[in-house]
Design a protein around this motif. Sequence first.
Motif, PDB file in Angstrom:
ATOM      1  N   SER A 380       0.853  -1.089  -0.003  1.00  0.00           N
ATOM      2  CA  SER A 380       0.127  -0.145  -0.092  1.00  0.00           C
ATOM      3  C   SER A 380       0.899   1.252  -0.043  1.00  0.00           C
ATOM      4  CB  SER A 380      -1.036   0.044   1.117  1.00  0.00           C
ATOM      5  OG  SER A 380      -0.291  -0.176   2.406  1.00  0.00           O
ATOM      6  N   SER A 381       1.996   1.164   0.542  1.00  0.00           N
ATOM      7  CA  SER A 381       2.951   2.379   0.558  1.00  0.00           C
ATOM      8  C   SER A 381       3.505   2.706  -0.771  1.00  0.00           C
ATOM      9  CB  SER A 381       4.074   2.274   1.569  1.00  0.00           C
ATOM     10  OG  SER A 381       4.941   3.288   1.680  1.00  0.00           O
ATOM     11  N   ALA A 382       3.960   1.711  -1.517  1.00  0.00           N
ATOM     12  CA  ALA A 382       4.390   1.841  -2.753  1.00  0.00           C
ATOM     13  C   ALA A 382       3.116   2.328  -3.851  1.00  0.00           C
ATOM     14  CB  ALA A 382       4.991   0.689  -3.347  1.00  0.00           C
ATOM     15  N   ALA A 383       1.859   1.606  -3.466  1.00  0.00           N
ATOM     16  CA  ALA A 383       0.944   1.989  -4.485  1.00  0.00           C
ATOM     17  C   ALA A 383       0.640   3.417  -4.254  1.00  0.00           C
ATOM     18  CB  ALA A 383      -0.244   1.040  -4.135  1.00  0.00           C
ATOM     19  N   GLN A 384       0.489   3.959  -2.958  1.00  0.00           N
ATOM     20  CA  GLN A 384       0.329   5.148  -2.718  1.00  0.00           C
ATOM     21  C   GLN A 384       1.288   6.212  -3.141  1.00  0.00           C
ATOM     22  OE1 GLN A 384      -1.086   5.654   1.460  1.00  0.00           O
ATOM     23  NE2 GLN A 384      -2.120   3.714   1.269  1.00  0.00           N
ATOM     24  N   LYS A 385       2.305   5.904  -3.152  1.00  0.00           N
ATOM     25  CA  LYS A 385       3.334   6.809  -3.746  1.00  0.00           C
ATOM     26  C   LYS A 385       3.276   6.754  -5.312  1.00  0.00           C
ATOM     27  CE  LYS A 385       8.648   7.433  -4.027  1.00  0.00           C
ATOM     28  NZ  LYS A 385       9.691   6.761  -3.580  1.00  0.00           N
ATOM     29  N   PHE A 386       3.040   5.647  -5.815  1.00  0.00           N
ATOM     30  CA  PHE A 386       2.903   5.750  -7.462  1.00  0.00           C
ATOM     31  C   PHE A 386       1.678   6.712  -7.737  1.00  0.00           C
ATOM     32  CE2 PHE A 386       0.395   3.735 -11.162  1.00  0.00           C
ATOM     33  CZ  PHE A 386       1.374   3.966 -11.924  1.00  0.00           C
ATOM     34  N   ALA A 387       0.502   6.226  -6.799  1.00  0.00           N
ATOM     35  CA  ALA A 387      -0.692   7.294  -7.215  1.00  0.00           C
ATOM     36  C   ALA A 387      -0.479   8.716  -7.029  1.00  0.00           C
ATOM     37  CB  ALA A 387      -1.883   6.684  -6.248  1.00  0.00           C
ATOM     38  N   GLU A 388       0.600   9.112  -6.220  1.00  0.00           N
ATOM     39  CA  GLU A 388       0.770  10.552  -6.031  1.00  0.00           C
ATOM     40  C   GLU A 388       1.425  11.139  -7.267  1.00  0.00           C
ATOM     41  OE1 GLU A 388       2.981  10.715  -2.470  1.00  0.00           O
ATOM     42  OE2 GLU A 388       1.054  10.333  -1.230  1.00  0.00           O
ATOM     43  N   GLN A 389       2.148  10.003  -7.767  1.00  0.00           N
ATOM     44  CA  GLN A 389       2.898  10.479  -8.914  1.00  0.00           C
ATOM     45  C   GLN A 389       2.298  10.730 -10.252  1.00  0.00           C
ATOM     46  OE1 GLN A 389       6.027   7.474  -9.363  1.00  0.00           O
ATOM     47  NE2 GLN A 389       7.337   8.394  -7.537  1.00  0.00           N
ATOM     48  N   LEU A 390       1.293   9.769 -10.196  1.00  0.00           N
ATOM     49  CA  LEU A 390       0.211   9.760 -11.254  1.00  0.00           C
ATOM     50  C   LEU A 390      -0.665  10.866 -11.288  1.00  0.00           C
ATOM     51  CD1 LEU A 390      -0.370   7.690 -13.726  1.00  0.00           C
ATOM     52  CD2 LEU A 390      -2.067   6.992 -12.342  1.00  0.00           C
ATOM     53  N   CYS A 391      -1.084  11.578 -10.146  1.00  0.00           N
ATOM     54  CA  CYS A 391      -1.930  12.667  -9.972  1.00  0.00           C
ATOM     55  C   CYS A 391      -0.951  13.664 -10.175  1.00  0.00           C
ATOM     56  CB  CYS A 391      -2.234  12.906  -8.274  1.00  0.00           C
ATOM     57  SG  CYS A 391      -3.418  11.609  -7.704  1.00  0.00           S
ATOM     58  N   ASP A 392       0.131  13.747 -10.206  1.00  0.00           N
ATOM     59  CA  ASP A 392       0.987  15.057 -10.292  1.00  0.00           C
ATOM     60  C   ASP A 392       0.881  15.062 -11.991  1.00  0.00           C
ATOM     61  OD1 ASP A 392       1.451  15.844  -7.790  1.00  0.00           O
ATOM     62  OD2 ASP A 392       3.267  14.718  -7.874  1.00  0.00           O
ATOM     63  N   VAL A 393       1.215  14.081 -12.585  1.00  0.00           N
ATOM     64  CA  VAL A 393       1.339  14.155 -13.837  1.00  0.00           C
ATOM     65  C   VAL A 393       0.069  14.310 -14.608  1.00  0.00           C
ATOM     66  CG1 VAL A 393       1.752  12.510 -16.151  1.00  0.00           C
ATOM     67  CG2 VAL A 393       3.082  12.199 -14.093  1.00  0.00           C
TER      68      VAL A 393
END
Length: 509
Positions: A380-393
């Motif tokens: 979940s930690s890695a998933a949330q980090k990926f999601a934050e990056q996707l939200c930025d893009v």
Amino acid sequence: MTDSGGATPRVEMRGIVKRFGQFEALSGVDLALRAGEVHALLGENGAGKTTLMKVLGGLHEPDEGEIVVAGEPVKLRSARRAAQYGIGMVHQHFCLVKRFTVAANLQIGAARASRVSDSVSNAVELGERYGMKLDPAARIADLSVGEQQAVEILRALGRGAEILILDEPTAVLTPQESERLFTMLREFADAGKAVVLISHKLREVTGHADRVTIMRRGAVVARRLAGECAERELAQLMIGTGIEDLPLQTGSPFKAGSSEPQLACAGLSVTHADGRLALDDLSLRIGSGEIVGVAGVAGNGQRELAEALTGLRPAAAGTIHAGDRDLSGGGPLDFIGAGVGHVPEDRNRTAVAPGAPIWRNAVLKRYRTRPVARGWRVDSSAAQKFAEQLCDVAQLSTRDVHRRIRNLSGGNAQRLVLRREIDCSSRALIAAYPARGLDVGAAHQVKKAMLEAREAGIGILLISEDLDEILELSDRIVVLYEGRIVSEFTRENVDRDQLGLSMGGAAVR
């Protein structure tokens, strides 16, 4: 603000305020609809257009203000009450009974019940009158999104409303059919009635409306005479700032045959559940860094083509290849593994889990691979980090990845889906109606993302009923009619009239 003045309004909305809890969706809105006019209502998603029209349609009761019809103040506490005053509305989100037939849905809300034979003949007559032919016996659940919209339009037109509200009425029509519809709407208005046109197609507004009201954040920010407005001015008024020019293409134009296809099908045939052909011996290739636009009226095989090229629907015959990888007979996981992404036509049903948070939706194509996958679990930690990056893009308006998807605007949700699919599309992206229902600003960002994907070498199949969108983005355009490709145009030789005729089947007659 400017206005045309003149004729006595048929309907007036005065100082309309509508609150939902602490949120004020409408802030003292005034709107006058005059007999004999087509009045366009413009604004971004969330500007208050739909809420205002739901107040007029009797679905919301205003907290302040009044509605005046034919000079008399009225209380419109229900849709039935609004209909008694001749107000009819085609909603953006369809109000259809999916297990009922087309004919049965057209009868819902009618003044009198009809026999089955009469309802079928009425449906046929309505479709022929307005150039939207549908099978009266077809169930709504079996129709495409575009065909369902056509049923909504026919239902409103068939009741003879005096004030007709239409939300994106031409999304399923060819240019020629659109012109016939606008001719009919002009005749409707000239007969002393009023039309409200909610549209994101600025060319339609400037070409067919008499007056334009622009809303932003629950208030009216401008009123204009449509014939005196440039499209750019209207777009800037809608979003509140200038909008950069979206280049039709960036970089070098694609040259047919200049690369190996990223995705190709040959002799592809797909059948409906009843055995009828939905796609008939169709062959198509999408090159690296190429956008292929698929034009056509809804119901001519677009949904089946998108689903077949993403493994969601089995083919009865033919082959599908992503590069040198044979995907014939493969399922969705095979296509995802081959680098084929998919933006489906119905975002809420098949692209997202509305009740789940952003981060879970962001990793729907990543949960099997590292770093999101840790053994058989999702990190979940890695998933949330990926999601934050996707939200930025994706340039979402929020960085809170725990927020539920259903609480995002349509534009934010669509940008998230598009960026997620581009992220997993090493070869090809199937994008079905990616800008449908989005305002100018959100649609601009979606188109820009697709052009960036094109520049990265991804082959894109763009399926759309919006000819402006197809002409704006495509390197090649194919026309789909009754499950076959009947015409093909390059960017340099495309002719809008011929394209429209092909969409109507002229090329195969």
